[in-house]
Design an enzyme around this catalytic site. Structure first.
Site, PDB file in Angstrom:
ATOM      1  CG  ASP A  67      -7.893   7.045   8.049  1.00 26.57           C
ATOM      2  OD1 ASP A  67      -8.239   8.190   7.127  1.00 26.57           O
ATOM      3  OD2 ASP A  67      -7.899   6.153   7.714  1.00 26.57           O
ATOM      4  CG  ASP A 136       1.353  -1.862   9.903  1.00 30.66           C
ATOM      5  OD1 ASP A 136      -0.101  -1.192   9.001  1.00 30.66           O
ATOM      6  OD2 ASP A 136       0.909  -1.232  11.196  1.00 30.66           O
ATOM      7  CG  HIS A 138      -2.342   1.169   8.407  1.00 29.60           C
ATOM      8  ND1 HIS A 138      -1.552   1.360   9.283  1.00 29.60           N
ATOM      9  CD2 HIS A 138      -2.413   1.512   7.050  1.00 29.60           C
ATOM     10  CE1 HIS A 138      -0.847   2.277   8.552  1.00 29.60           C
ATOM     11  NE2 HIS A 138      -1.851   2.644   7.545  1.00 29.60           N
ATOM     12  CD  GLU A 143      -1.805   1.139  12.595  1.00 30.94           C
ATOM     13  OE1 GLU A 143      -1.017   0.763  11.580  1.00 30.94           O
ATOM     14  OE2 GLU A 143      -0.731   2.529  12.849  1.00 30.94           O
TER      15      GLU A 143
HETATM   16  C1  F6R Z   1      -5.493   7.603   4.974  1.00 35.92           C
HETATM   17  C2  F6R Z   1      -4.845   6.078   5.456  1.00 35.92           C
HETATM   18  C3  F6R Z   1      -4.143   5.311   5.946  1.00 35.92           C
HETATM   19  C4  F6R Z   1      -3.100   5.228   4.230  1.00 35.92           C
HETATM   20  C5  F6R Z   1      -2.226   4.584   4.586  1.00 35.92           C
HETATM   21  C6  F6R Z   1      -1.067   4.412   3.250  1.00 35.92           C
HETATM   22  O1  F6R Z   1      -6.657   7.831   5.339  1.00 35.92           O
HETATM   23  O2  F6R Z   1      -6.329   5.796   5.577  1.00 35.92           O
HETATM   24  O3  F6R Z   1      -4.281   3.514   5.964  1.00 35.92           O
HETATM   25  O4  F6R Z   1      -3.718   4.996   3.529  1.00 35.92           O
HETATM   26  O5  F6R Z   1      -1.164   5.128   5.861  1.00 35.92           O
HETATM   27  O6  F6R Z   1      -0.205   5.683   3.499  1.00 35.92           O
HETATM   28  P1  F6R Z   1       0.788   6.832   2.198  1.00 35.92           P
HETATM   29  O7  F6R Z   1      -0.378   6.739   0.963  1.00 35.92           O
HETATM   30  O8  F6R Z   1       0.839   7.928   2.791  1.00 35.92           O
HETATM   31  O9  F6R Z   1       1.518   5.592   2.287  1.00 35.92           O
END
Ligand code: F6R
Length: 261
Positions: A67, A136, A138, A143
């Site tokens: 992403d 959440d 995702h 989301e």
């Molecule tokens: C980022 C991504 C997000 C993160 C998620 C958890 O490329 O794909 O899904 O993996 O927001 O983020 P952290 O690891 O910082 O808690």
């Protein structure tokens, strides 16, 4: 899906790095799908240590981005392209021309998304996709209530995700972009092996919903239940709300070593 409960984030990093190393030994030009955020860092560090030790050769490895923020210049230190260059490509000795990712600065974002899906398919598909998980539920930036069949597209971040990510922008939520390009859930499910790493108590509800809840768009990561080869690696804190934790521990303890992750 397989659930592996590890003592801590470092152990999760070692386990997944070893699985990536085994993949690269079998298939030196494997396409590794990588996530950003804090969770995967122990994986990248453990894999880089193997590269330095000569235990794995990454010179033909390829990297695909999950992403990207929309509107951040590619050379912004927090664009995911920059983060991945710093945290993955440079430590692993992989050149930028082996990297593929969506263009978050394209005038026509929708066309850039479609182009990225085509590029992934033309590259032969992702061999192993590493995922983190949002509080959440995702994955990527799909989301809650994202279509489980979605393709790469633009998404609006929830307020919670922007709050969670403000730490990368000097704690200033105003600097966190509202929009991202993310591989869709349908796109992610096309990878041959999905490996989701979750660490810390803050992820415990999301992990329980992913593994033991219904497959439902309210928890996008629950779509992993539909994949024939999905592995969830959770540390004790992130696994603390799993009703079947003992069963998962027992299953993994009796798994033949040659099966890998
Ligand atoms: C980022 C991504 C997000 C993160 C998620 C958890 O490329 O794909 O899904 O993996 O927001 O983020 P952290 O690891 O910082 O808690």
């Amino acid at each position: 899906m397989e659930v592996v409960i590890v003592p801590d984030a470092a152990a999760g990093g070692e386990l997944i790095a070893e699985s990536m190393a085994q993949l690269l030994r079998r298939k030196p030009d494997a396409l590794l799908g990588v996530a950003t955020g804090s969770t995967p860092l122990p994986v990248y560090q453990a894999l880089a240590a193997r590269v330095r030790a000569g235990a794995v050769d990454t010179h033909r490895a390829r990297i695909a981005q999950l992403d990207e923020y929309v509107g951040l210049p590619a050379d912004h230190p927090e664009s995911y392209r920059s983060v991945l260059r710093r945290e993955v490509l440079e430590p692993l000795g992989i050149p930028m021309d082996a990297f593929t990712g969506p263009d978050g600065t394209a005038d026509d974002v929708q066309a850039a998304c479609e182009e990225y899906d085509r590029a992934l398919a033309a590259a032969g598909g992702v061999d192993l996709q590493l995922l983190g998980i949002g509080t959440d539920g995702h994955i990527g930036f799909n989301e809650p209530c994202s279509s489980l069949a979605s393709r790469t597209r633009i998404k609006t971040l929830t307020e919670q995700t922007r709050i969670d990510n403000a730490r990368f922008f000097d704690g200033d939520i105003a600097q966190v972009p509202h929009h991202v390009i993310t591989q869709g859930i349908g796109t992610i499910l096309e990878a041959r092996h999905l490996v989701l790493l979750a660490t810390g108590e803050g992820k415990a509800d999301a992990v329980a919903a992913t593994v033991e809840g219904p497959v439902a768009a309210i928890c996008p990561a629950s779509a992993l239940q539909l994949h024939p080869h999905a592995t969830v690696v959770a540390d004790e804190a992130a696994a603390s709300k799993l009703k079947l934790a003992d069963y998962f521990r027992n299953t993994y303890a009796h798994k033949p070593e040659w099966q890998g992750l």
